[in-house]
Design an enzyme around this catalytic site. Structure first.
Site, PDB file in Angstrom:
ATOM      1  N   GLY A  46       9.249   5.229  31.144  1.00 37.73           N
ATOM      2  CA  GLY A  46      10.091   6.013  32.048  1.00 37.73           C
ATOM      3  C   GLY A  46      11.550   5.824  31.687  1.00 37.73           C
ATOM      4  N   GLN A  51      20.554   5.906  32.893  1.00 36.98           N
ATOM      5  CA  GLN A  51      20.398   4.992  31.746  1.00 36.98           C
ATOM      6  C   GLN A  51      20.939   5.576  30.445  1.00 36.98           C
ATOM      7  OE1 GLN A  51      16.097   4.210  32.825  1.00 36.98           O
ATOM      8  NE2 GLN A  51      16.634   2.299  31.826  1.00 36.98           N
ATOM      9  N   CYS A  91      12.176  -2.752  31.619  1.00 37.56           N
ATOM     10  CA  CYS A  91      13.086  -1.619  31.741  1.00 37.56           C
ATOM     11  C   CYS A  91      13.788  -1.444  30.396  1.00 37.56           C
ATOM     12  CB  CYS A  91      14.115  -1.939  32.820  1.00 37.56           C
ATOM     13  SG  CYS A  91      15.379  -0.680  33.042  1.00 37.56           S
ATOM     14  N   LEU A  92      13.969  -0.202  29.943  1.00 37.12           N
ATOM     15  CA  LEU A  92      14.625   0.020  28.647  1.00 37.12           C
ATOM     16  C   LEU A  92      16.069  -0.482  28.627  1.00 37.12           C
ATOM     17  CD1 LEU A  92      13.215   3.516  27.576  1.00 37.12           C
ATOM     18  CD2 LEU A  92      12.639   1.280  26.624  1.00 37.12           C
ATOM     19  N   HIS A 133      10.122   2.748  40.128  1.00 40.99           N
ATOM     20  CA  HIS A 133      11.144   2.128  39.271  1.00 40.99           C
ATOM     21  C   HIS A 133      12.231   3.138  38.909  1.00 40.99           C
ATOM     22  CE1 HIS A 133      12.306  -0.668  35.815  1.00 40.99           C
ATOM     23  NE2 HIS A 133      12.911   0.461  35.473  1.00 40.99           N
ATOM     24  N   GLU A 134      11.816   4.342  38.492  1.00 45.50           N
ATOM     25  CA  GLU A 134      12.808   5.337  38.049  1.00 45.50           C
ATOM     26  C   GLU A 134      13.611   5.887  39.234  1.00 45.50           C
ATOM     27  OE1 GLU A 134      13.470   5.277  35.023  1.00 45.50           O
ATOM     28  OE2 GLU A 134      11.626   4.251  34.466  1.00 45.50           O
ATOM     29  N   HIS A 137      16.362   3.600  40.116  1.00 45.04           N
ATOM     30  CA  HIS A 137      17.529   3.707  39.223  1.00 45.04           C
ATOM     31  C   HIS A 137      18.545   4.712  39.768  1.00 45.04           C
ATOM     32  CE1 HIS A 137      17.064   1.336  35.581  1.00 45.04           C
ATOM     33  NE2 HIS A 137      15.823   1.747  35.384  1.00 45.04           N
TER      34      HIS A 137
HETATM   35 NI    NI Z   1      14.359   0.994  34.141  1.00 46.73          NI
END
Ligand code: NI
Length: 160
Positions: A46, A51, A91-92, A133-134, A137
């Site tokens: 995701g 981000q 998380c990226l 999670h997304e 963000h």
């Molecule tokens: Ni993330």
């Protein structure tokens, strides 16, 4: 399409609240496509627009990697949630870092799709986790804010 730079831990933009998208135009479509390409390039499940430095309520998710198109959501909102489950989450924006987070097991999300049409999607397990999670963000909330104390681990997956 183009790869976008992923903002990393410590970048203050990750703490900002993203704005709703008012019109689903070509710029939003381009953003979605770039995010999709970037997420896959880094093997993420995701990615949210914040981000890649864009404060808009836009996310992409692909938990299956089965070649089917990713889920692309604009202005997503959780309208129903059930259950709870402990997940190992990463998380990226936090390469190689993982922690245990408790998430619902079943969520229903209302959003616009890339055609600007209102849709409802229901996700269980990993998809429920990724949706939560997304969407977090978009409000500047990171998984480290929700992690169980003492569960943050550094796992170098590139190690050979
Ligand atoms: Ni993330």
């Amino acid at each position: 399409m183009a790869l976008r730079e992923i903002r990393q831990e410590g970048d203050e933009i990750l703490r900002k609240k993203s704005r709703e998208v008012e019109v689903v135009d070509d710029k939003i479509i381009e953003l979605l496509n770039d995010m999709d390409e970037t997420m896959h390039a880094y093997n993420g499940v995701g990615l949210s627009a914040v981000q890649v430095g864009i404060l808009k309520r836009v996310v992409v998710i692909d938990v299956e990697y089965d070649g089917k198109p990713s889920i692309k959501l604009i202005n997503p909102v959780i309208i129903k949630q059930k259950g709870s489950e402990e997940c190992q989450e990463g998380c990226l924006s936090f390469p190689n870092k993982f922690a245990k987070v408790v998430r619902p097991t079943d969520v229903t999300v209302k959003a616009l799709n890339e055609n600007g049409k209102e849709i409802t999607i229901r996700g269980k397990g990993l998809l429920a986790e990724a949706l939560c999670h997304e969407i977090d963000h978009l409000d500047g909330i990171l998984f480290i804010d929700r992690m169980e104390e003492g569960t943050l681990e550094y796992i170098d997956s590139e190690e050979k």
